[in-house]
Design a protein around this motif. Structure first.
Motif, PDB file in Angstrom:
ATOM      1  N   ALA A 138       0.840  -1.195   0.000  1.00 26.83           N
ATOM      2  CA  ALA A 138       0.000   0.000   0.000  1.00 26.83           C
ATOM      3  C   ALA A 138       0.877   1.247   0.000  1.00 26.83           C
ATOM      4  O   ALA A 138       1.988   1.244   0.532  1.00 26.83           O
ATOM      5  N   GLU A 139       0.386   2.299  -0.610  1.00 26.74           N
ATOM      6  CA  GLU A 139       1.066   3.605  -0.577  1.00 26.74           C
ATOM      7  C   GLU A 139       0.088   4.579   0.072  1.00 26.74           C
ATOM      8  O   GLU A 139      -0.884   5.002  -0.548  1.00 26.74           O
ATOM      9  N   ILE A 140       0.364   4.921   1.322  1.00 27.20           N
ATOM     10  CA  ILE A 140      -0.582   5.690   2.129  1.00 27.20           C
ATOM     11  C   ILE A 140      -0.098   7.131   2.304  1.00 27.20           C
ATOM     12  O   ILE A 140       1.094   7.381   2.504  1.00 27.20           O
ATOM     13  N   TYR A 141      -1.041   8.052   2.221  1.00 30.32           N
ATOM     14  CA  TYR A 141      -0.748   9.446   2.573  1.00 30.32           C
ATOM     15  C   TYR A 141      -1.965  10.018   3.296  1.00 30.32           C
ATOM     16  O   TYR A 141      -3.070   9.462   3.234  1.00 30.32           O
ATOM     17  N   THR A 142      -1.747  11.104   4.003  1.00 27.67           N
ATOM     18  CA  THR A 142      -2.817  11.736   4.767  1.00 27.67           C
ATOM     19  C   THR A 142      -2.896  13.214   4.419  1.00 27.67           C
ATOM     20  O   THR A 142      -1.860  13.889   4.299  1.00 27.67           O
ATOM     21  N   LEU A 143      -4.114  13.706   4.251  1.00 26.23           N
ATOM     22  CA  LEU A 143      -4.343  15.132   4.035  1.00 26.23           C
ATOM     23  C   LEU A 143      -4.786  15.739   5.360  1.00 26.23           C
ATOM     24  O   LEU A 143      -5.867  15.433   5.856  1.00 26.23           O
ATOM     25  N   VAL A 144      -3.940  16.572   5.950  1.00 23.87           N
ATOM     26  CA  VAL A 144      -4.264  17.279   7.192  1.00 23.87           C
ATOM     27  C   VAL A 144      -4.880  18.619   6.809  1.00 23.87           C
ATOM     28  O   VAL A 144      -4.310  19.364   6.001  1.00 23.87           O
ATOM     29  N   THR A 145      -6.047  18.925   7.365  1.00 20.82           N
ATOM     30  CA  THR A 145      -6.762  20.129   6.972  1.00 20.82           C
ATOM     31  C   THR A 145      -7.185  20.938   8.194  1.00 20.82           C
ATOM     32  O   THR A 145      -7.420  20.401   9.273  1.00 20.82           O
ATOM     33  N   GLY A 146      -7.287  22.213   7.986  1.00 24.29           N
ATOM     34  CA  GLY A 146      -7.729  23.136   9.026  1.00 24.29           C
ATOM     35  C   GLY A 146      -7.632  24.551   8.481  1.00 24.29           C
ATOM     36  O   GLY A 146      -7.478  24.754   7.277  1.00 24.29           O
ATOM     37  N   PHE A 147      -7.707  25.544   9.367  1.00 27.79           N
ATOM     38  CA  PHE A 147      -7.567  26.936   8.952  1.00 27.79           C
ATOM     39  C   PHE A 147      -6.181  27.435   9.309  1.00 27.79           C
ATOM     40  O   PHE A 147      -5.728  27.288  10.443  1.00 27.79           O
ATOM     41  N   GLY A 148      -5.499  27.994   8.306  1.00 29.83           N
ATOM     42  CA  GLY A 148      -4.163  28.510   8.517  1.00 29.83           C
ATOM     43  C   GLY A 148      -4.165  29.796   9.323  1.00 29.83           C
ATOM     44  O   GLY A 148      -5.216  30.360   9.642  1.00 29.83           O
ATOM     45  N   GLN A 149      -2.977  30.278   9.628  1.00 29.43           N
ATOM     46  CA  GLN A 149      -2.835  31.519  10.391  1.00 29.43           C
ATOM     47  C   GLN A 149      -3.457  32.709   9.670  1.00 29.43           C
ATOM     48  O   GLN A 149      -3.842  33.694  10.298  1.00 29.43           O
ATOM     49  N   ASP A 150      -3.592  32.613   8.335  1.00 29.59           N
ATOM     50  CA  ASP A 150      -4.197  33.705   7.570  1.00 29.59           C
ATOM     51  C   ASP A 150      -5.719  33.586   7.493  1.00 29.59           C
ATOM     52  O   ASP A 150      -6.374  34.380   6.818  1.00 29.59           O
ATOM     53  N   GLY A 151      -6.302  32.594   8.177  1.00 34.04           N
ATOM     54  CA  GLY A 151      -7.745  32.431   8.194  1.00 34.04           C
ATOM     55  C   GLY A 151      -8.308  31.692   7.002  1.00 34.04           C
ATOM     56  O   GLY A 151      -9.523  31.537   6.895  1.00 34.04           O
ATOM     57  N   SER A 199       1.941  25.250  14.516  1.00 32.08           N
ATOM     58  CA  SER A 199       2.273  26.651  14.259  1.00 32.08           C
ATOM     59  C   SER A 199       1.671  27.146  12.947  1.00 32.08           C
ATOM     60  O   SER A 199       1.616  28.354  12.702  1.00 32.08           O
ATOM     61  N   LEU A 200       1.218  26.204  12.101  1.00 29.98           N
ATOM     62  CA  LEU A 200       0.645  26.577  10.815  1.00 29.98           C
ATOM     63  C   LEU A 200      -0.867  26.787  10.882  1.00 29.98           C
ATOM     64  O   LEU A 200      -1.473  27.205   9.897  1.00 29.98           O
ATOM     65  N   TYR A 201      -1.476  26.520  12.052  1.00 35.75           N
ATOM     66  CA  TYR A 201      -2.935  26.522  12.148  1.00 35.75           C
ATOM     67  C   TYR A 201      -3.441  27.586  13.119  1.00 35.75           C
ATOM     68  O   TYR A 201      -2.804  27.866  14.136  1.00 35.75           O
ATOM     69  N   LYS A 202      -4.600  28.132  12.795  1.00 36.55           N
ATOM     70  CA  LYS A 202      -5.198  29.205  13.593  1.00 36.55           C
ATOM     71  C   LYS A 202      -5.898  28.652  14.824  1.00 36.55           C
ATOM     72  O   LYS A 202      -5.848  29.266  15.900  1.00 36.55           O
ATOM     73  N   TYR A 203      -6.560  27.497  14.673  1.00 34.58           N
ATOM     74  CA  TYR A 203      -7.323  26.914  15.773  1.00 34.58           C
ATOM     75  C   TYR A 203      -6.613  25.686  16.333  1.00 34.58           C
ATOM     76  O   TYR A 203      -5.740  25.110  15.688  1.00 34.58           O
ATOM     77  N   ASN A 204      -7.036  25.287  17.519  1.00 34.21           N
ATOM     78  CA  ASN A 204      -6.440  24.143  18.191  1.00 34.21           C
ATOM     79  C   ASN A 204      -7.105  22.836  17.775  1.00 34.21           C
ATOM     80  O   ASN A 204      -7.162  21.888  18.535  1.00 34.21           O
ATOM     81  N   LEU A 205      -7.641  22.789  16.570  1.00 35.67           N
ATOM     82  CA  LEU A 205      -8.276  21.588  16.050  1.00 35.67           C
ATOM     83  C   LEU A 205      -7.980  21.469  14.563  1.00 35.67           C
ATOM     84  O   LEU A 205      -7.960  22.479  13.842  1.00 35.67           O
ATOM     85  N   ALA A 206      -7.752  20.236  14.125  1.00 38.09           N
ATOM     86  CA  ALA A 206      -7.528  19.958  12.709  1.00 38.09           C
ATOM     87  C   ALA A 206      -8.104  18.590  12.397  1.00 38.09           C
ATOM     88  O   ALA A 206      -8.391  17.791  13.294  1.00 38.09           O
ATOM     89  N   ASP A 207      -8.304  18.310  11.122  1.00 39.42           N
ATOM     90  CA  ASP A 207      -8.815  17.024  10.667  1.00 39.42           C
ATOM     91  C   ASP A 207      -7.756  16.330   9.822  1.00 39.42           C
ATOM     92  O   ASP A 207      -6.844  16.970   9.279  1.00 39.42           O
TER      93      ASP A 207
END
Length: 360
Positions: free
Chosen positions: A222-235, A264-272
């Motif tokens: 398998a070749e696995i990757y993950t997309l981490v998403t959220g709101f950046g520091q610029d909103g 440090s790349l995210y505005k909120y303390n939550l990401a998916d």
């Protein structure tokens, strides 16, 4: 004013183009095995290595075959949206370890194409005379069979680079990167001494495991990757692709100590996080375009907004037939998370911990 380029609907996937190039390579390879000297050369290479870069092998021992394999490599790289410098992608390997004895004894192998669909019931294979044989996709034959495939780790690594570059073009990565992370960070109760240190907090994966599944015997790792998403520091919504090259097999627990989220790349303390399995038909430029078409419509409402559904909605319907398989997703990852987090789909689990990265 948003200077990101306009996002058009993505074109159809190029899975059929990749499959056609692989199929042609398999037929050419099968026909070439009528040459006993070349056949012995290939057999030694396959028995000595898990995956053989077949175009390179032909370059030293079969000059007529090499240009045809090189053309197949070029078509595959173009269909996957990879840069020209990615190099040869086609590989050759033995279908199963149980075939080694017959291959060693000199049985002439057939050449199969890796199944393009996890639900496929048959696998096409060619013999040295060009005849087609349909093999059971779940039960490997006793006869040795070579499988033509793509170097998935190499393709995914190059694809992640393309994906990052394209997501940046669409404005889905903010200007704040690791090198410009804040010089001071707020403390976690588990590490108060880090409060005044220079660096940034991350979420680190200490172990990860995926559930067992059943795939055709022609499938490789398998070749696995993950997309981490959220709101950046610029909103703005940001997407950070994370390659997981070690996650080869389901049912095995891996201990990578890999950084998943750089807070440090995210505005909120939550990401998916959305975990995907990369397959041969992926076009990384189309993937970035599809993601951007949906996520650029999501705006910051001043609070955390789950983005897993938006990422999954961005995938064209045709991509759910093996191109990029949805593995699992994790909602509301937080900086203080410490322990086991099971995926929403129930197919995977990760053990995570806060990890502070100090700057030099």
């Amino acid at each position: 004013m948003n200077s990101a380029p306009a996002v058009a609907a993505p074109p159809p996937t190029h899975a059929s183009e990749v499959a056609a190039a692989e199929d042609l390579a398999a037929r050419d390879l099968a026909g070439s095995l009528a040459d006993t000297t070349w056949r012995s050369h290939v057999r030694r290479a396959v028995l000595a290595s898990g995956e053989v870069p077949v175009a390179e092998l032909a370059g030293t021992a079969h000059k007529r075959l090499q240009p045809r394999l090189a053309e197949a490599d070029r078509r595959i790289a173009e269909a996957k949206g990879l840069d020209e410098g990615v190099g040869p992608l086609l590989t050759l390997r033995l279908g199963t370890d149980a075939m080694r004895t017959a291959l060693t004894e000199g049985v002439v192998p057939w050449v199969a194409v890796v199944a393009s669909d996890d639900e496929a019931r048959t696998v096409r294979a060619y013999d040295s005379r060009g005849a087609v044989h349909l093999l059971d996709a779940r039960t490997p034959p006793r006869r040795p069979v070579y499988v033509v495939d793509i170097d998935g780790a190499k393709a995914l690594s190059a694809g992640i680079d393309v994906l990052k570059e394209q997501l940046g073009r669409y404005g889905l990565t903010s200007a704040t990167e690791t090198g410009s992370a804040p010089t001071t960070v707020s403390p976690l109760t588990s590490a108060p001494s880090a409060a005044a240190a220079s660096g940034f907090w991350t979420t680190r994966i200490t172990s990860v495991r995926l559930s067992d599944d059943e795939e055709p015997w022609t499938k490789g790792d398998a070749e696995i990757y993950t997309l981490v998403t959220g709101f950046g520091q610029d909103g703005k919504v940001r997407v950070d692709p994370v390659d997981m090259p070690y996650l080869d097999d389901d049912g095995v627990t891996y201990h990578p100590n890999q950084v998943l989220v750089n807070w440090s790349l995210y505005k909120y303390n939550l990401a998916d996080a959305v975990m995907m399995e990369d397959d041969d038909g992926t076009n990384y430029r189309d993937l970035a375009k599809a993601i951007a078409a949906v996520l650029l419509t999501v705006t910051d409402q001043g609070a955390y907004i789950p983005l897993v559904s938006a990422v999954l909605d961005a995938m064209p319907d045709s991509w759910w037939t093996d191109d990029d398989d949805y593995v699992d997703s994790w909602y509301t990852l937080a900086r203080a998370d410490n322990g086991v987090r099971r995926g929403a789909r129930g197919n995977g689990s990760m053990t995570v911990e806060p990890y502070f990265v100090e700057q030099f």
